[in-house]
Design a protein around this motif. Structure first.
Motif, PDB file in Angstrom:
ATOM      1  N   THR A 293       0.858  -1.134   0.026  1.00 38.84           N
ATOM      2  CA  THR A 293       0.025   0.191  -0.070  1.00 38.84           C
ATOM      3  C   THR A 293       0.825   1.438  -0.084  1.00 38.84           C
ATOM      4  OG1 THR A 293      -0.043   0.024   2.439  1.00 38.84           O
ATOM      5  CG2 THR A 293      -2.000  -1.175   1.095  1.00 38.84           C
ATOM      6  N   ASN A 294       2.082   1.203   0.527  1.00 38.91           N
ATOM      7  CA  ASN A 294       2.796   2.338   0.423  1.00 38.91           C
ATOM      8  C   ASN A 294       4.097   2.585  -0.690  1.00 38.91           C
ATOM      9  OD1 ASN A 294       4.456   0.117   1.262  1.00 38.91           O
ATOM     10  ND2 ASN A 294       6.031   1.383   2.403  1.00 38.91           N
ATOM     11  N   ASP A 295       3.873   1.577  -1.799  1.00 38.46           N
ATOM     12  CA  ASP A 295       4.196   1.778  -2.885  1.00 38.46           C
ATOM     13  C   ASP A 295       3.764   2.550  -3.969  1.00 38.46           C
ATOM     14  OD1 ASP A 295       6.335  -0.226  -2.226  1.00 38.46           O
ATOM     15  OD2 ASP A 295       5.221  -1.938  -2.966  1.00 38.46           O
ATOM     16  N   TYR A 296       4.416   3.312  -4.827  1.00 40.08           N
ATOM     17  CA  TYR A 296       3.687   4.103  -5.669  1.00 40.08           C
ATOM     18  C   TYR A 296       3.657   3.729  -7.216  1.00 40.08           C
ATOM     19  CZ  TYR A 296       4.804   7.496  -1.929  1.00 40.08           C
ATOM     20  OH  TYR A 296       5.057   7.774  -0.707  1.00 40.08           O
ATOM     21  N   ILE A 297       2.449   3.433  -7.475  1.00 40.82           N
ATOM     22  CA  ILE A 297       2.233   2.794  -8.977  1.00 40.82           C
ATOM     23  C   ILE A 297       1.624   4.093  -9.706  1.00 40.82           C
ATOM     24  CG2 ILE A 297       1.109   1.038 -10.024  1.00 40.82           C
ATOM     25  CD1 ILE A 297       2.821   0.087  -7.892  1.00 40.82           C
ATOM     26  N   ALA A 298       2.103   4.429 -11.034  1.00 39.24           N
ATOM     27  CA  ALA A 298       1.669   5.096 -11.913  1.00 39.24           C
ATOM     28  C   ALA A 298       1.670   4.748 -13.302  1.00 39.24           C
ATOM     29  CB  ALA A 298       2.497   6.381 -11.635  1.00 39.24           C
ATOM     30  N   ARG A 299       0.671   5.649 -13.845  1.00 34.81           N
ATOM     31  CA  ARG A 299       0.542   5.260 -15.259  1.00 34.81           C
ATOM     32  C   ARG A 299       1.096   6.606 -15.895  1.00 34.81           C
ATOM     33  NH1 ARG A 299      -4.753   6.188 -19.372  1.00 34.81           N
ATOM     34  NH2 ARG A 299      -3.623   5.508 -21.168  1.00 34.81           N
ATOM     35  N   ILE A 300       2.314   6.484 -16.676  1.00 35.11           N
ATOM     36  CA  ILE A 300       3.148   7.608 -16.815  1.00 35.11           C
ATOM     37  C   ILE A 300       3.089   7.706 -18.691  1.00 35.11           C
ATOM     38  CG2 ILE A 300       4.779   7.348 -15.062  1.00 35.11           C
ATOM     39  CD1 ILE A 300       6.680   5.883 -17.126  1.00 35.11           C
ATOM     40  N   GLY A 301       2.249   6.869 -19.389  1.00 35.87           N
ATOM     41  CA  GLY A 301       1.935   6.932 -20.846  1.00 35.87           C
ATOM     42  C   GLY A 301       0.878   6.182 -21.064  1.00 35.87           C
ATOM     43  N   GLY A 302       0.880   5.964 -22.575  1.00 32.75           N
ATOM     44  CA  GLY A 302      -0.346   5.257 -23.013  1.00 32.75           C
ATOM     45  C   GLY A 302      -0.350   3.961 -22.406  1.00 32.75           C
ATOM     46  N   ASP A 303       0.758   3.049 -22.519  1.00 36.25           N
ATOM     47  CA  ASP A 303       0.626   1.716 -22.077  1.00 36.25           C
ATOM     48  C   ASP A 303       1.912   1.390 -21.075  1.00 36.25           C
ATOM     49  OD1 ASP A 303       2.738   1.910 -24.086  1.00 36.25           O
ATOM     50  OD2 ASP A 303       2.424   0.027 -25.014  1.00 36.25           O
TER      51      ASP A 303
END
Length: 468
Positions: free
Chosen positions: A363-373
């Motif tokens: 839960t303390n990890d940072y997950i992100a979408r930084i582009g299309g895929d």
């Protein structure tokens, strides 16, 4: 008449004094009761004014938002010719009817002659003018598309003779020019200006009412204090009550208002109600600001962090200088999925990947979408000795992607990972990108650690162009 008879006839009797004191006390308490009632009435008026202001502000915002939504849907339709935008537009004006409901709400609290209500009606008439322009532009698009899937409400609109003579491409250009013309933009600005005028008008009325009631409250409080002085001996408890529950709370309220902070819910019942109402407005404003922050930092499709927010996380990590692991994650075969299942299928695949990544990592990890895929993950307090844990997590992710909703196949991810003992850096990003490139060069669907590809002495890797 002797001296005793003279004393008995002219002396002040205690009983008479008691009666006078009782009468005086009753008069004073009667005055206190009367003035207290006036104070309560003033507070009730202020509360009513605040309620009307909240309703006015909410209705004006609803009309502005509805106008912006309609414009957005109409413009998207004439540009993309996708039916869902026209359907959304028609649903707003026929079913949702936001601005009509806002007018009904305003009419319930304002008289027909009130300037605030009149200004709101002007704004709604301007919205309807824009609606007519939107509908005509959409009618031109449907004509250019040979009236395919033409909704009935739009079919009722008559195309003028000059526009009938236009070619399909000319109709499309004509529709676009209508919705992006200076006249259209001016009309939009008028809607916004009138909604702003509605709020400004109500603010002035509210300020005028507050000023008037404040003067009356000040006069009444002064009268109360004079009465307390007369009863300082017999009414000490009442005097203390009014000081503690009216005067001091009001002074604290003024200080809090100057500091733009929430009011303490203290004092008499009426003051508590006033403070509670103000705090509700304060919380409403705070929630709106927080919602805007969330909207700016989270990806609307997947619900995880967007690139901008991830950059902030990385910047903070570079300052803390603590051990981290950086994962660069690419969805394999995304173009094939889009071509096979359509954009909706592609969206579903991205959403499922985001969900699985959140389930798999901490839960303390940072997950992100930084582009299309393209996705990324920054894992705080992760040492190189935990590289096998990361690989196991990626294996788990790929296993879960086999059976996502919608039956979308093949779904898998390629992951490059690198570790740093001193927080995020551009070097860490380059290493993770190089590891990702190595995975793709070796058949995709897997995870490689940068240190591993260094030990294997692979061919020279392509330099990373990704910058965060």
């Amino acid at each position: 008449m002797n001296e005793a008879q003279k004393v008995n006839g002219t002396g002040i009797k205690i009983r008479t004094v008691n009666v006078i004191v009782l009468i005086l006390t009753a008069i004073v308490f009667g005055c206190i009761l009367y003035i207290s009632t006036l104070v309560k009435t003033k507070f009730n008026v202020l509360e009513s004014t605040l309620k009307k202001f909240v309703i006015c502000q909410r209705c004006s915002e609803q009309i502005t938002n509805a106008s912006n939504l309609l414009t957005e849907q109409a413009r998207l339709f004439v540009i993309t010719q996708r039916d869902e935008y026209a359907i959304s537009y028609i649903k707003e004006i026929t079913d949702t009817k936001t601005y009509e409901k806002a007018l009904e709400t305003m009419s319930s609290v304002y008289s027909a002659q009130d300037t605030t209500l009149q200004q709101l009606k002007v704004a709604i008439r301007q919205v309807k003018t824009l609606t007519d322009m939107d509908m005509y532009a959409m009618r031109l698009i449907y004509r250019a598309l040979n009236d395919k899937n033409l909704p009935g409400i739009i079919n009722e609109i008559e195309v003028n003779s000059m526009d009938k003579a236009l070619s399909p491409e000319g109709l499309k250009q004509r529709a676009i020019s209508l919705l992006f013309s200076s006249g259209y933009i001016v009309q939009k600005q008028k809607v916004t200006e009138n909604c702003t005028l509605v709020i400004d008008s109500m603010e002035k009325q509210m300020q005028k009412e507050i000023d008037m009631q404040s003067v009356d409250l000040g006069v009444n409080i002064t009268k109360l204090r004079l009465l307390y002085l007369l009863l300082i001996i017999v009414c000490i408890s009442i005097f203390i009550f009014l000081i503690c529950y009216i005067s001091k709370p009001l002074e604290k309220f003024i200080t809090k208002l100057d500091e733009n902070e929430k009011l303490d819910v203290i004092g008499s019942f009426e003051i508590r109600r006033l403070a509670t109402r103000y705090n509700e407005i304060y919380d409403m404003k705070l929630k709106t600001e927080q919602a805007l922050i969330i909207q700016a930092e989270y990806d609307t499709l997947t619900g995880i962090l967007n690139r901008r927010a991830f950059e902030k996380v990385c910047q903070n990590s570079s300052k803390t200088r603590q051990p981290v692991a950086l994962l660069m994650i690419d969805m394999d075969n995304f173009k094939y999925i889009n071509d096979t299942y359509g954009h909706s299928g592609g969206d579903t695949a991205l959403q499922e990947l985001a969900r699985i990544l959140k389930e798999t990592f901490r839960t303390n990890d940072y997950i992100a979408r930084i582009g299309g895929d393209e996705f990324a993950a920054l894992l705080p307090n992760f040492q190189k000795t935990s590289s096998m844990t990361i690989k196991q997590k990626i294996v788990s992710v790929n296993a879960k992607l086999i059976a996502v909703k919608g039956g979308i196949k093949p779904l898998s991810v390629s992951v490059g990972c690198s570790f740093s003992e001193t927080g995020f850096s551009k070097q860490l990003m380059r290493e993770a990108d190089d590891a990702l490139y190595a995975v793709k060069e070796n058949g995709k669907k897997g995870c490689m650690i940068y240190d591993e590809i260094q030990k294997e002495n692979p061919p020279k890797l392509q330099p990373s162009e990704t910058n965060i």
